[in-house]
Design a protein around this motif. Structure first.
Motif, short mmCIF file in Angstrom:
data_model
loop_
_atom_site.label_atom_id
_atom_site.label_comp_id
_atom_site.label_asym_id
_atom_site.label_seq_id
_atom_site.Cartn_x
_atom_site.Cartn_y
_atom_site.Cartn_z
N LYS A 17 0.85 -1.20 0.00
CA LYS A 17 0.00 0.00 0.00
C LYS A 17 0.88 1.23 0.00
N SER A 167 7.00 -8.76 2.15
CA SER A 167 6.60 -8.44 3.52
C SER A 167 7.12 -7.07 3.93
N ASP A 168 6.39 -6.44 4.85
CA ASP A 168 6.83 -5.23 5.53
C ASP A 168 6.20 -5.21 6.92
N GLU A 170 4.14 -3.12 8.29
CA GLU A 170 2.74 -2.70 8.37
C GLU A 170 1.77 -3.84 8.10
N ASP A 171 2.00 -4.57 7.03
CA ASP A 171 0.99 -5.54 6.59
C ASP A 171 1.49 -6.98 6.58
N GLY A 172 2.72 -7.21 7.01
CA GLY A 172 3.20 -8.57 7.12
C GLY A 172 3.48 -9.23 5.79
N ARG A 174 2.68 -11.39 2.51
CA ARG A 174 1.55 -11.66 1.62
C ARG A 174 2.09 -11.92 0.21
N SER A 180 3.96 -4.30 -5.51
CA SER A 180 5.14 -4.54 -4.66
C SER A 180 6.38 -4.72 -5.51
#
Length: 546
Positions: A17, A167-168, A170-172, A174, A180
């Motif tokens: 995002k 991954s990051d 904030e949102d893990g 995915r 991305s």
């Protein structure tokens, strides 16, 4: 690329995002080596007053030259023993080659084709073919000063590639998406210690038949560095080559004489070359583009449990695949790939950044130099998070690769979870480590002034050097200025919120995206690329299974 699982990346086992297009005038503290930008404050003043020093600084980060003699794991006699054993394996056991076209090519060069799809190699013919390959390859980036020399003391650094997940904080974790992937392109473009663009995160929201079109278009428009091409069938390879050719403004003939991208061919260890890899080796050789033959030899699993035995298997598979390229096009640009490591014998999981991995990297450098070939290695870890384990395992991998004489480092930034995830924070942590290696490789000035005899006499006994003219003339550029590290004392660090390195890395990741600026690309070339991509999508894209 080499990962714990190849389910999502069948053609290359080697291996959100955000609003990345937003512009901001806010610089990132401590980013002297960020492309196209110098930070404000002390570093900004330094850039204005020290233009020559700044240019040298950038050149050293963009074009690595390893000044150190490679570490050797084995004696010359022991390397010859591995070499001899590898030839025996190829001569007597052979390699199973699943491609009828490749088997016919081997047979045409004098190798023995058995009825069970196995090719047995004549040692003299094999070594004659290997001798045709160049010891050094110049890869051409699209942007000015973006060429990468692979071979000799030169080193090129590539991002992570082939990971199905992103991954990051904030949102893990995915599945990877085009968004991305593109943001990782922007990130890679922003740092001078990244020289080549890997396949990054798999854009799983794009159909596999057209994914190569969209991601290659992204790479050539969002970066001007040397790109990677997956071996995912002849049509997909040809499409990617065409997009890259147009982005460079080359004719077909010029492209065939200008290595402008690279690909990985992984042997299917033990002793097997599958259909897609054989096809990719042949396609790259015909196109004059670089191919890196990398066996995925995990000691105890797909290779003998002994390090020496795993290296024999790695060497045999590498020589077999490289020979195919040289039969198709003698002198085609190639690289000897090393990815030998071990597994956890309790679980069977691959392990990376281990002492065995590092020793294998040292030995692989000796083997590559034995054949006069450039060497590829990696900066990898088995950790599942961007934590201390991820850092020390990657550091061990990088020491093994770089001190072993590697010329191409794949998975140099972002690799996590054995290759199943690319992490935003790990990417930044790796950039810090890479910048430190770049500084390590820079020569140390030693002359009458730097010896500092007059400054020592000026300070005398028991004083300090903070206020001497010798220090004042040099303090702004004397030492490496970190991107990520926090050198403040405990109280100051606590007052600033006790932010650890992973959270600082996340902040730098976000800020880098906000300040990203795309490299120049001739609008006419981009229009031609977009027309080609649109046409190929309308035609259904590529059959990636052949």
């Amino acid at each position: 690329m080499e990962t714990r699982s190849s389910i999502l990346c069948p053609a290359d086992r080697d291996e959100a995002k955000f609003n990345g297009s937003q512009k901001s005038a806010t610089p990132i503290p401590g980013t002297r080596g960020v492309t196209g930008r110098r930070s404000g404050g002390r570093a900004g003043r330094t850039a204005k007053r020290q233009s020559i020093a700044s240019q040298t600084f950038d050149a050293a980060w963009r074009h690595w030259k390893n000044p150190y003699t490679p570490i050797e794991q084995f004696s010359a006699d022991q390397i010859e023993a591995i070499h001899t054993a590898s030839l025996k394996v190829l001569r007597e056991t052979g390699v199973k080659v699943l491609s009828p076209e490749a088997r016919a090519i081997y047979a045409s060069a004098g190798m023995t084709a058995r009825d069970d799809e196995v090719i047995c190699f004549d040692s003299d013919l094999l070594l004659e073919l290997i001798s045709k390959a160049s010891s050094q390859v110049a890869l051409h980036g699209r942007g000015a000063d973006r060429n990468v020399t692979v071979g000799g003391p030169h080193v090129g650094i590539c991002t992570v590639g082939g990971t199905p997940n992103f991954s990051d904080l904030e949102d893990g974790r995915r599945p990877g998406t085009l968004e991305s992937h593109d943001n990782l392109c922007r990130l890679a473009q922003s740092f001078d210690v990244i020289h080549m663009i890997g396949s990054l995160a798999e854009a799983q929201d794009i159909a596999p038949s057209i994914r190569h079109l969209t991601v290659t278009r992204s790479v050539v428009s969002l970066t001007d560095k040397v790109p990677f091409v997956f071996f995912r069938g002849a049509q997909a390879v040809a499409d990617a080559y065409e997009i890259i050719r147009v982005s460079h403004g080359l004719t077909q003939e010029e492209f065939s004489r200008t290595p402008a991208c690279f690909s990985i061919a992984n042997s299917n260890s033990p002793l097997q070359l599958d259909l897609l890899m054989c096809g990719g080796i042949i396609d790259a050789a015909k196109a004059g583009q670089m191919m890196v033959l990398t066996p995925f030899t995990l000691a105890g699993a797909m290779a003998p449990v002994t390090l020496a035995g795993a290296l024999v298997l790695q060497n045999a598979e590498a020589l077999a695949g490289l020979a195919l390229s040289q039969i198709v096009n003698p002198g085609a640009p190639v690289c000897y790939g090393s990815f030998t490591s071990n597994v956890d014998m309790k679980t069977g999981s691959p392990a990376f950044g281990t002492p065995e991995y590092t020793k294998a990297a040292f030995a692989s450098g000796q083997l590559a130099r034995r054949y006069g070939l450039p060497l590829r290695s990696s900066g990898v870890t088995a950790s599942n998070a961007p934590d201390a384990q991820a850092t020390y395992e990657t550091q061990m991998s990088l020491w093994g690769a770089l001190m072993g004489g590697a010329n191409m480092i794949l998975h140099g930034a972002g690799w996590l979870e054995g290759g199943l995830t690319v992490s935003a924070e790990k990417f930044i942590i790796d950039i810090e480590m890479l910048q430190m290696f770049a500084e390590l490789f820079k020569p140390v000035d030693l002359n009458t002034e730097t010896l500092g005899v007059d400054a020592i006499a000026e300070v005398g006994h028991g004083g300090h050097f903070f206020g001497t003219q010798h220090t004042l003339d040099r303090f702004e550029t004397a030492f490496y200025s970190p991107l990520l590290s926090d050198w403040s004392n405990f109280e100051n660090w606590q007052d600033k919120g006790s932010v650890d390195s992973t959270r600082r890395a996340n902040k730098i990741f976000r800020e880098t995206l906000s300040t990203y600026e795309p490299p120049e690309l001739d609008p006419a070339r981009l229009e031609e690329i977009d027309e080609f991509v649109a046409r190929r999508i309308s035609e259904g894209g590529a059959d990636i299974d052949k």
